[in-house]
Design a protein around this motif. Structure first.
Motif, PDB file in Angstrom:
ATOM      1  N   THR A 393      30.646 -37.400  -5.820  1.00  0.00           N
ATOM      2  CA  THR A 393      30.768 -36.302  -4.953  1.00  0.00           C
ATOM      3  C   THR A 393      32.236 -35.760  -4.820  1.00  0.00           C
ATOM      4  O   THR A 393      32.627 -34.595  -5.079  1.00  0.00           O
ATOM      5  CB  THR A 393      29.725 -36.123  -3.805  1.00  0.00           C
ATOM      6  OG1 THR A 393      28.755 -36.244  -4.208  1.00  0.00           O
ATOM      7  CG2 THR A 393      30.176 -34.835  -3.034  1.00  0.00           C
ATOM      8  N   VAL A 394      32.718 -36.532  -4.193  1.00  0.00           N
ATOM      9  CA  VAL A 394      34.418 -36.269  -3.922  1.00  0.00           C
ATOM     10  C   VAL A 394      35.285 -36.028  -5.114  1.00  0.00           C
ATOM     11  O   VAL A 394      36.131 -35.408  -5.265  1.00  0.00           O
ATOM     12  CB  VAL A 394      34.745 -37.510  -2.920  1.00  0.00           C
ATOM     13  CG1 VAL A 394      36.470 -37.305  -2.681  1.00  0.00           C
ATOM     14  CG2 VAL A 394      34.151 -37.410  -1.561  1.00  0.00           C
ATOM     15  N   ALA A 396      34.086 -35.059  -7.962  1.00  0.00           N
ATOM     16  CA  ALA A 396      33.712 -33.994  -8.813  1.00  0.00           C
ATOM     17  C   ALA A 396      33.959 -32.665  -8.079  1.00  0.00           C
ATOM     18  O   ALA A 396      34.381 -31.529  -8.638  1.00  0.00           O
ATOM     19  CB  ALA A 396      32.076 -33.996  -8.903  1.00  0.00           C
ATOM     20  N   ASP A 397      34.057 -32.618  -6.517  1.00  0.00           N
ATOM     21  CA  ASP A 397      34.238 -31.517  -5.822  1.00  0.00           C
ATOM     22  C   ASP A 397      36.003 -31.483  -5.580  1.00  0.00           C
ATOM     23  O   ASP A 397      36.176 -31.922  -4.311  1.00  0.00           O
ATOM     24  CB  ASP A 397      33.500 -31.419  -4.747  1.00  0.00           C
ATOM     25  CG  ASP A 397      33.406 -30.004  -3.899  1.00  0.00           C
ATOM     26  OD1 ASP A 397      34.410 -29.349  -3.956  1.00  0.00           O
ATOM     27  OD2 ASP A 397      32.679 -29.884  -3.128  1.00  0.00           O
ATOM     28  N   LEU A 398      36.698 -30.595  -6.036  1.00  0.00           N
ATOM     29  CA  LEU A 398      37.992 -30.621  -5.917  1.00  0.00           C
ATOM     30  C   LEU A 398      38.661 -30.076  -4.366  1.00  0.00           C
ATOM     31  O   LEU A 398      39.567 -30.242  -3.931  1.00  0.00           O
ATOM     32  CB  LEU A 398      38.980 -29.886  -6.966  1.00  0.00           C
ATOM     33  CG  LEU A 398      38.646 -30.500  -8.354  1.00  0.00           C
ATOM     34  CD1 LEU A 398      39.526 -29.578  -9.250  1.00  0.00           C
ATOM     35  CD2 LEU A 398      39.208 -31.850  -8.114  1.00  0.00           C
ATOM     36  N   ARG A 399      37.656 -29.457  -3.714  1.00  0.00           N
ATOM     37  CA  ARG A 399      37.875 -28.895  -2.205  1.00  0.00           C
ATOM     38  C   ARG A 399      38.128 -30.029  -1.439  1.00  0.00           C
ATOM     39  O   ARG A 399      38.998 -29.825  -0.526  1.00  0.00           O
ATOM     40  CB  ARG A 399      36.429 -28.217  -1.738  1.00  0.00           C
ATOM     41  CG  ARG A 399      36.357 -26.747  -2.600  1.00  0.00           C
ATOM     42  CD  ARG A 399      35.173 -26.204  -2.170  1.00  0.00           C
ATOM     43  NE  ARG A 399      34.048 -26.902  -2.425  1.00  0.00           N
ATOM     44  CZ  ARG A 399      32.695 -26.511  -2.059  1.00  0.00           C
ATOM     45  NH1 ARG A 399      32.459 -25.471  -1.365  1.00  0.00           N
ATOM     46  NH2 ARG A 399      31.729 -27.237  -2.484  1.00  0.00           N
TER      47      ARG A 399
END
Length: 434
Positions: A393-394, A396-399
């Protein structure tokens, strides 16, 4: 300038004092450090003079269970209460006497102690300001001060806005004082009475008694609260010590795949089955390079837990790692929530997966999730499946990475914590002269 520094013999806290000692000694100041014998060599390598803690409170932080039996069997609030009483309250009188003895032997321009060095509190409460040098705190834990804006420290609850949040916080603060931490309050007041302190005190508000506190926290990783005064300054993490660890011999073999760093720190690392080994299993077949630290333990204590006693092909391990070099290349850090490591990760813009269950680690993990720079697994023993999912998750999600970078960049690339500490001491001295 002549400074006295003091810390309990706990790695994560003495590291902060060593950073301050080295930074000041390198500028030509005379530095004395009151610390455990285990860290004498580190103190002297930092360019400071060593003063030993009394033997009765000079425990081995690598084996806290020996100093505080029963510790390993406790979880949650019970574990925090057990640690607070045994590691921090019971040692207050001996720390206080050692601090007073050092100050009676030599004259110092200022004193800087780790905020969890409990012997400082009775010194501040029994000694008028005109009869002592200025005393500053260095804090290597999240802000603990009670507030109507936050839940009490130890519950790992993020802020809740509005009137309902304030009501919740008042009720929880009353519960903590009167019920959950009542044994801690009793133990502290007994320790303070032994030092000649007649009034009661609350250990989580100790920062308010210092002449100033340098909070080694990035502002974006701390809850806002109205009780913070201008004497508490968010300094951010200290720079890594120049006497630190060299790059391991396998460093050039890491390659270009994303690096996932995993660590259980230097205290809660007796059982690598809690986080490091599950992370290695979780990511063994993923297109990443796992870089693990054993926090000073033998590498074999980890490899013996793995199939056939061998590391997967995509894993590299060292006892210690130089964080400056490592984190500049790390894509995700999997950690049990060690305070200093989390701050350094944010300083380098590294997003996190946190699995914290002991000491202040659940509070650190809650702040990471609240700040949006990582995932809080809300357990100290996550399964490989949960770890793999969170890391994925971390990645893949660049936020998460963007938020970590935003939090870390607020101090600026030229931020110099040591110079700032010196500036505050000089400013206060000039104010007193006036």
């Amino acid at each position: 300038m002549k400074l006295l520094l003091a810390s309990p013999p706990i790695h994560g806290h003495i590291l902060s004092i060593l950073g301050v000692a080295e930074g000041h000694a390198s500028r030509g100041h005379d530095i004395c450090v009151l610390a455990g014998q285990k860290y004498r060599g580190r103190v002297e390598a930092a360019g400071a003079r060593f003063l030993p803690l009394p033997a009765a409170v000079d425990f081995d932080d690598a084996d806290l269970d020996a100093f505080l039996p029963g510790r390993a069997d406790k979880r949650g609030i019970a574990a925090l209460r057990h640690d607070l009483i045994g590691i921090f309250m019971s040692v207050v009188p001996a720390q206080y006497r050692a601090l007073r003895s050092a100050l009676a032997t030599e004259s110092f321009d200022a004193v800087i102690t780790e905020l969890v060095f409990g012997g400082t509190l009775p010194y501040l409460l029994t000694t008028p300001r005109h009869r002592r040098p200025p005393v500053y705190g260095i804090s290597s834990v999240p802000v603990t001060i009670d507030s109507v804006d936050t839940a009490p420290f130890g519950l790992a609850l993020p802020p809740r806005p509005g009137a309902l949040g304030s009501l919740r916080n008042r009720a929880l603060n009353a519960f903590v004082h009167r019920v959950a931490f009542r044994p801690v309050v009793t133990a502290l007041n007994q320790a303070l009475a032994e030092c000649g302190v007649t009034q009661g005190a609350w250990i989580f508000d100790a920062a308010l008694s210092y002449d100033g506190v340098f909070q080694l926290t990035l502002p974006g990783l701390e809850y806002p609260r109205r009780e913070l005064t201008d004497r508490i300054e968010f300094l951010g993490p200290l720079p890594a010590s120049s006497s630190g660890t060299e790059l391991p011999d396998w460093w050039d073999q890491v390659g270009e795949r994303p690096i996932v760093h995993v660590t259980q720190g230097t205290i809660d690392n007796l059982d690598f089955e809690r986080l490091v080994a599950p992370t290695i299993r979780a990511l063994a077949d993923e297109p990443v390079t796992v870089v693990a630290s054993t926090g000073g333990r033998d590498v074999e204590s980890l490899t013996d837990l793995l199939p056939e006693g061998r590391l997967p092909a995509n894993v590299r391990v060292a006892r210690y790692l130089p964080y400056g070099a490592l984190l500049s290349r790390t894509s995700v850090m999997v950690t049990n929530g060690g305070f200093g490591g989390v701050q350094l990760a944010a300083r380098h813009g590294v997003p996190l997966v946190v699995a914290g269950a002991t000491e202040d680690k659940p509070e650190v993990a809650a702040r990471v999730a609240w700040a949006g720079m990582g995932v809080d697994l809300r357990t100290g023993t996550p399964s490989p499946e949960r770890i793999a999912q969170a890391v994925g998750t971390v990645l893949a999600d660049l936020r998460f990475a963007h938020q970590s970078a935003a939090i870390g960049s607020v101090l600026g690339a030229d931020h110099d914590p040591i110079s700032r500490i010196l500036a505050v001491i000089h400013e206060d001295a000039l104010t007193e002269v006036r």
